[in-house]
Design an enzyme around this catalytic site. Sequence first.
Site, mmCIF file in Angstrom:
data_model
loop_
_atom_site.group_PDB
_atom_site.id
_atom_site.type_symbol
_atom_site.label_atom_id
_atom_site.label_comp_id
_atom_site.label_asym_id
_atom_site.label_seq_id
_atom_site.Cartn_x
_atom_site.Cartn_y
_atom_site.Cartn_z
ATOM 1 N N HIS A 14 0.549 76.402 38.029
ATOM 2 C CA HIS A 14 0.237 77.803 37.552
ATOM 3 C C HIS A 14 0.424 78.392 36.053
ATOM 4 O O HIS A 14 1.002 77.482 35.307
ATOM 5 C CB HIS A 14 1.097 78.787 38.158
ATOM 6 C CG HIS A 14 1.182 78.368 39.689
ATOM 7 N ND1 HIS A 14 0.278 78.595 40.723
ATOM 8 C CD2 HIS A 14 2.345 77.888 40.411
ATOM 9 C CE1 HIS A 14 0.372 78.117 41.947
ATOM 10 N NE2 HIS A 14 1.740 77.742 41.669
ATOM 11 N N GLU B 166 7.400 80.496 40.921
ATOM 12 C CA GLU B 166 7.667 80.461 42.199
ATOM 13 C C GLU B 166 9.184 79.576 42.577
ATOM 14 O O GLU B 166 9.353 78.794 41.844
ATOM 15 C CB GLU B 166 6.586 80.049 43.065
ATOM 16 C CG GLU B 166 6.327 78.574 43.008
ATOM 17 C CD GLU B 166 4.776 78.469 43.622
ATOM 18 O OE1 GLU B 166 3.754 78.987 43.551
ATOM 19 O OE2 GLU B 166 4.694 77.547 44.174
ATOM 20 N N ARG C 203 -6.083 73.886 40.290
ATOM 21 C CA ARG C 203 -5.604 72.774 41.240
ATOM 22 C C ARG C 203 -6.052 71.514 40.330
ATOM 23 O O ARG C 203 -6.932 71.474 39.485
ATOM 24 C CB ARG C 203 -6.792 72.847 42.414
ATOM 25 C CG ARG C 203 -6.454 74.107 43.252
ATOM 26 C CD ARG C 203 -7.261 74.321 44.535
ATOM 27 N NE ARG C 203 -6.958 75.248 45.283
ATOM 28 C CZ ARG C 203 -7.127 76.389 45.345
ATOM 29 N NH1 ARG C 203 -7.882 77.080 44.159
ATOM 30 N NH2 ARG C 203 -6.669 77.569 45.965
ATOM 31 N N GLN D 244 -1.338 71.395 42.214
ATOM 32 C CA GLN D 244 -1.680 72.516 41.622
ATOM 33 C C GLN D 244 -0.593 72.798 40.736
ATOM 34 O O GLN D 244 0.522 72.582 40.626
ATOM 35 C CB GLN D 244 -1.879 73.614 42.611
ATOM 36 C CG GLN D 244 -0.498 73.836 43.494
ATOM 37 C CD GLN D 244 -0.844 75.098 44.426
ATOM 38 O OE1 GLN D 244 -0.374 76.265 44.568
ATOM 39 N NE2 GLN D 244 -1.426 74.568 45.775
ATOM 40 N N HIS E 1 2.584 70.545 40.783
ATOM 41 C CA HIS E 1 3.249 70.275 42.190
ATOM 42 C C HIS E 1 2.301 70.106 43.571
ATOM 43 O O HIS E 1 1.376 70.877 43.451
ATOM 44 C CB HIS E 1 4.472 71.372 42.252
ATOM 45 C CG HIS E 1 3.910 72.719 42.470
ATOM 46 N ND1 HIS E 1 3.590 73.367 41.231
ATOM 47 C CD2 HIS E 1 3.478 73.532 43.531
ATOM 48 C CE1 HIS E 1 3.130 74.336 41.639
ATOM 49 N NE2 HIS E 1 3.147 74.448 42.912
#
Length: 403
Positions: free
Chosen positions: A101, A136, A284, A99, A265
């Site tokens: 972001h 993140e 994804r 996935q 990642h």
Amino acid sequence: MSNRIRPYAWGSRTALAELLGEPTPSAHPQAELWIGAHPGDPSRLVGSGSSAGSAPQSLVDRIAGDPAGQLGSEAVDQFGTRLPFLLKVLAAAEPLSLQAHPTMEQAKAGFAAEERAGIDINAAGRNYKDASHKPELICALTEFHALCGFRDPQQTVQLLAELGCPELERYLGLLSGQPDENGTRALFSSIISMPSAALDPLLDAVLAACVRRVKDGSEFSAEYRTTLELGERYPGDPGVLAALLMNRVTLQPDQALYLGAGNLHAYLSGTGVEIMANSDNVLRGGLTPKHVDVPELMRVLDFSVGPVPVINPVPDGPGVWRYPTPAKEFALSKLLPDDAPDGVLLDHSGPQVVLVTAGTAQLHGAAAAPLTVPKGRTAWIPADESGVRITGAATVFLATDGL
């Protein structure tokens, strides 16, 4: 705080149960302990600030009732009236999906476009659940394995060539002839969009070659072994081949990875503390039965190549170790209160969340008696409660905004 566990199939039956002091193995896989004010599974405040015997209050409701007091005026000005970060304990017994972001600009544009199109927010084909980016940080509590970013193309050419798989030759040429970001993009695009009629025999040949090379003791044995494990769990998935283009990273406890926008990642195994911007936006790229929007994924991905920087905590005062990142939404520190003469003063001007991962901590604030927080438990410290001091023989993670 009382926190919810998400029981995804890839979760562990022991890690979270052991952290929380519950029987092991658990009846079902336990994947993520959510700590914060995400509307999907908000934490609930037990006791603190409530009259004796009152029902637990959702942290979402507590913040909504007093945004400035709970979050601080600076955080409200920067992020609005919602907690800007979500803290998790993630326990992976099996690999998660590949996935990435989006950037903030991509998230805003994508969310607006899907809203205009009238796509239901819970539709399987929906890409954007909100208008925020999702940087993140994952900090390892145990040895932690991940795929993260695209490997240096020269090394990937060597890895693929060592397989000795004739069926790969035409695809290998895309990268060997252009060993840079553009070649990586071309090869990944070919893999991720490959029709099943071409993908299935290629996967069979690659997996057979991986078996041979693992037996031979290749320097890439870890990567080939990971490919075999992924091929067993996700038969016919193009993400199995895509994984061969990525850095395979092993974190030791206390090491971390920062994942910015566009970073492809997948977490493979291990337990870690994860903190992120409070967003649900995930594009994804494979290793999943869920929706994969290839054109949108290609638009979002960052094809920069090379090794991934592993973050080691840096000292930030007695008993305090900080994980530096560029994120404004969050910051994470590890605290060892017993290493500081008088404990650690929690003096951040915004919201603070305390997570104890070992031992027992005491929080000393305005109340007459300290608040005891044992292993696996958490506490919420609003912005208007200044001067809280933490003591005790404990390992503590402190989550705040990054302002």
